[in-house]
Design a protein around this motif. Structure first.
Motif, PDB file in Angstrom:
ATOM      1  N   ASN A  60       0.829  -1.211   0.000  1.00 25.62           N
ATOM      2  CA  ASN A  60       0.000   0.000   0.000  1.00 25.62           C
ATOM      3  C   ASN A  60       0.860   1.256   0.000  1.00 25.62           C
ATOM      4  N   TYR A  61       2.010   1.196   0.664  1.00 30.31           N
ATOM      5  CA  TYR A  61       2.916   2.350   0.670  1.00 30.31           C
ATOM      6  C   TYR A  61       3.462   2.605  -0.734  1.00 30.31           C
ATOM      7  N   LYS A  62       3.837   1.532  -1.429  1.00 28.10           N
ATOM      8  CA  LYS A  62       4.320   1.683  -2.801  1.00 28.10           C
ATOM      9  C   LYS A  62       3.213   2.202  -3.708  1.00 28.10           C
ATOM     10  N   ALA A  63       1.990   1.748  -3.476  1.00 30.06           N
ATOM     11  CA  ALA A  63       0.860   2.227  -4.274  1.00 30.06           C
ATOM     12  C   ALA A  63       0.627   3.721  -4.035  1.00 30.06           C
ATOM     13  N   ALA A  64       0.826   4.189  -2.799  1.00 28.07           N
ATOM     14  CA  ALA A  64       0.668   5.617  -2.501  1.00 28.07           C
ATOM     15  C   ALA A  64       1.721   6.453  -3.222  1.00 28.07           C
ATOM     16  N   PHE A  68       1.546   9.669  -7.297  1.00 31.93           N
ATOM     17  CA  PHE A  68       2.202  10.898  -7.756  1.00 31.93           C
ATOM     18  C   PHE A  68       2.636  10.803  -9.217  1.00 31.93           C
ATOM     19  N   MET A  69       2.599   9.609  -9.790  1.00 33.19           N
ATOM     20  CA  MET A  69       3.093   9.393 -11.146  1.00 33.19           C
ATOM     21  C   MET A  69       1.965   9.545 -12.158  1.00 33.19           C
ATOM     22  N   PRO A  70       2.326   9.855 -13.421  1.00 31.79           N
ATOM     23  CA  PRO A  70       1.286  10.009 -14.445  1.00 31.79           C
ATOM     24  C   PRO A  70       0.589   8.688 -14.741  1.00 31.79           C
ATOM     25  N   PRO A 110      -1.495  14.280 -11.916  1.00 31.16           N
ATOM     26  CA  PRO A 110      -2.091  15.174 -10.920  1.00 31.16           C
ATOM     27  C   PRO A 110      -1.115  16.298 -10.558  1.00 31.16           C
ATOM     28  N   ILE A 111      -1.601  17.506 -10.594  1.00 30.06           N
ATOM     29  CA  ILE A 111      -0.783  18.659 -10.214  1.00 30.06           C
ATOM     30  C   ILE A 111      -1.116  19.097  -8.787  1.00 30.06           C
ATOM     31  N   TYR A 112      -2.394  19.187  -8.505  1.00 26.89           N
ATOM     32  CA  TYR A 112      -2.816  19.549  -7.142  1.00 26.89           C
ATOM     33  C   TYR A 112      -4.171  18.908  -6.896  1.00 26.89           C
ATOM     34  N   SER A 113      -4.306  18.246  -5.741  1.00 25.36           N
ATOM     35  CA  SER A 113      -5.580  17.607  -5.392  1.00 25.36           C
ATOM     36  C   SER A 113      -5.867  17.782  -3.909  1.00 25.36           C
ATOM     37  N   GLY A 114      -5.650  18.983  -3.404  1.00 29.06           N
ATOM     38  CA  GLY A 114      -5.915  19.233  -1.990  1.00 29.06           C
ATOM     39  C   GLY A 114      -4.947  18.522  -1.067  1.00 29.06           C
ATOM     40  N   LEU A 115      -3.735  18.239  -1.575  1.00 30.91           N
ATOM     41  CA  LEU A 115      -2.701  17.525  -0.809  1.00 30.91           C
ATOM     42  C   LEU A 115      -3.141  16.118  -0.398  1.00 30.91           C
TER      43      LEU A 115
END
Length: 459
Positions: A60-64, A68-70, A110-115
């Motif tokens: 799950n950590y790797k999935a998180a 951040f990747m396209p 994703p550029i910005y999604s509310g952090l």
């Protein structure tokens, strides 16, 4: 003759070697407490399940991180259109078959999604820590259960020895009484009483052996072993010591426990995860910005009309790759999404996350209170067990003296066999009570040491 002699000596050496191998490797392994704990950590199913949860947290950590990747996807299609279509040469509708090929690739980042992605990554990292703490707690719980089962076997072993010693003494006494009865110095009733005592001793040994076997099975099952019959632990005389941890004040043990015990760390990790859940839910209320890009190309297999010398002429389709190059296109930009109204779903998600955070905080407070209660209880139980140990020791000493006095009186005919048997039974019961109090005290001290952060060992 010399060759025959060498063959005989070789066979003897081989037999001796094989006998050595069988004698060494045929011995049953005697398990120490350390062996049991280490084996359980590697093989216990509950620990293995907890280890799988830890591996899932790592995934799950790797999935998180992947959030951040396209996102990149490719597509391709080839279609046939069969039926009534317009002939591009005559302009008339005709039944014909046309083919069409298209291909493309698109990507968005994703550029910005509310952090939300940042908070999801932090949450995944906390979940990793939580799963490791839960695995550590599982190992601690298993180790405590093993220590308890191990000490129970030790008690049962020593209790069996006591019962066998009693049987040996009673059999000797039976022989003496038999001789005395035959000499006419004692009535036959004394011999019958002695015979009944020996039979009762044998029954106690059978019960003690069965109890010992069952305690071995209980520990073997904790270790995930199938060979119950050959399982045994290392025998040693574990004496009660002056345990330094029992000199510590309960408040000192509680402070150490709060720093080291995984129960509180697990509760704190759940609080931290709940706080991240609030931030993730709040992120859904903010605008999101996404970048996108797509590329596409197409080709057709239909005839086409071209102008040659000012006149339209029917020509075949362009080559496939020429069409892909000619009919290619790019599309890119950014997309802004502003949440306005979604039936209060995002707002309620935030409210639920806040309630879960309060519940986690309450659980942390309860865990702290539970730890304090457990430490006070463990210390109190250990002190009570020590007082019981001293009492049973004093009782054993008194019963031993009483039994020795009874033996002297019985030897000179001043006590009958029934009273002598009663004195011996009280002495054996005192031995059993003393052993029970001894191992009960040792285990309860181990619980206090466990909260103090000391490893589970028996010296």
């Amino acid at each position: 003759m010399f060759l025959i002699y060498k063959i005989i000596m070789y066979k003897k050496s081989l037999i001796i070697y094989l006998f050595f191998i069988v004698s060494v490797f045929g011995q049953e392994k005697k398990w120490t407490l350390k062996d049991c704990i280490e084996h359980a950590v590697k093989n216990n199913i509950s620990i293995q399940q907890s280890a799988l949860d830890s591996q899932t947290a790592d995934i799950n950590y790797k999935a998180a991180i992947g959030d951040f990747m396209p996102n990149v996807n490719a597509s391709a299609s080839h279609s046939w259109n069969i039926g009534l279509n317009q002939n591009i040469t005559t302009g008339l509708l005709e039944n014909q078959t046309t083919q069409f090929t298209s291909a493309g690739i698109n990507a968005n980042v994703p550029i910005y999604s509310g952090l939300q992605n940042q908070n999801r990554l932090s949450r995944a990292r906390l979940t990793q820590t939580l799963s490791q703490l839960q695995l550590a707690k599982m190992k601690d719980d298993i180790a405590l259960n093993i220590a308890n089962a191990y000490l129970q076997i030790l008690y049962n072993k020593e209790n069996l020895k006591v019962q066998k010693e009693q049987l040996a003494n009673d059999e000797k006494q039976y022989t003496k009484i038999d001789e005395t009865v035959k000499a006419g110095s004692l009535p036959k009733g004394d011999l019958l009483d002695a015979k009944a005592t020996v039979a009762n001793d044998k029954q106690k040994i059978v019960n003690a052996e069965n109890t010992l076997f069952l305690s071995k099975i209980a520990l073997a099952q904790l270790l995930q072993l199938d060979d119950y019959k050959n399982f045994d632990i290392a025998e040693a005389d574990y004496a009660v010591q002056n345990y330094s941890v029992m000199q510590e004040a309960p408040e000192t043990i509680i402070d150490k426990a709060k720093q080291q015990r995984v129960e509180l760390k697990i509760a704190q990790a759940n609080v931290d995860i709940a706080q991240k859940d609030i931030k993730i839910a709040q992120g859904a209320l903010q605008p999101s910005l996404t970048g996108f890009y797509s590329f596409s190309a197409r080709a057709t297999y239909s005839d086409r009309i071209v102008i040659e010398n000012g006149m339209p002429v029917v020509a075949g389709p362009l080559p496939f790759f020429d069409q892909l190059s000619q009919y290619k296109g790019h599309n890119f930009g950014v997309q802004l999404n502003i949440p306005i109204f979604n039936g209060f779903a995002s707002k309620y998600a935030v409210d639920r996350a806040k309630i879960a955070a309060k519940r986690s905080q309450n659980n942390l407070t309860l865990a702290q209170q539970e730890l304090e209660k457990n430490v006070y209880t463990a210390v109190s139980n250990a002190k009570g067990a020590y007082n019981n140990y001293l009492a049973t020791q004093a009782s054993l000493d008194a019963r031993k003296e009483a039994f020795n006095y009874a033996k002297e009186k019985f030897a000179v005919g001043m006590m009958n066999s029934f009273d002598y048997s009663q004195a011996q039974t009280l002495f054996v019961n005192a031995q059993s009570n003393f052993l029970n109090a001894k191992y009960d005290y040792i285990f309860k001290v181990k619980i206090v040491e466990f909260y103090y952060g000391l490893p589970l060992t028996i010296n």
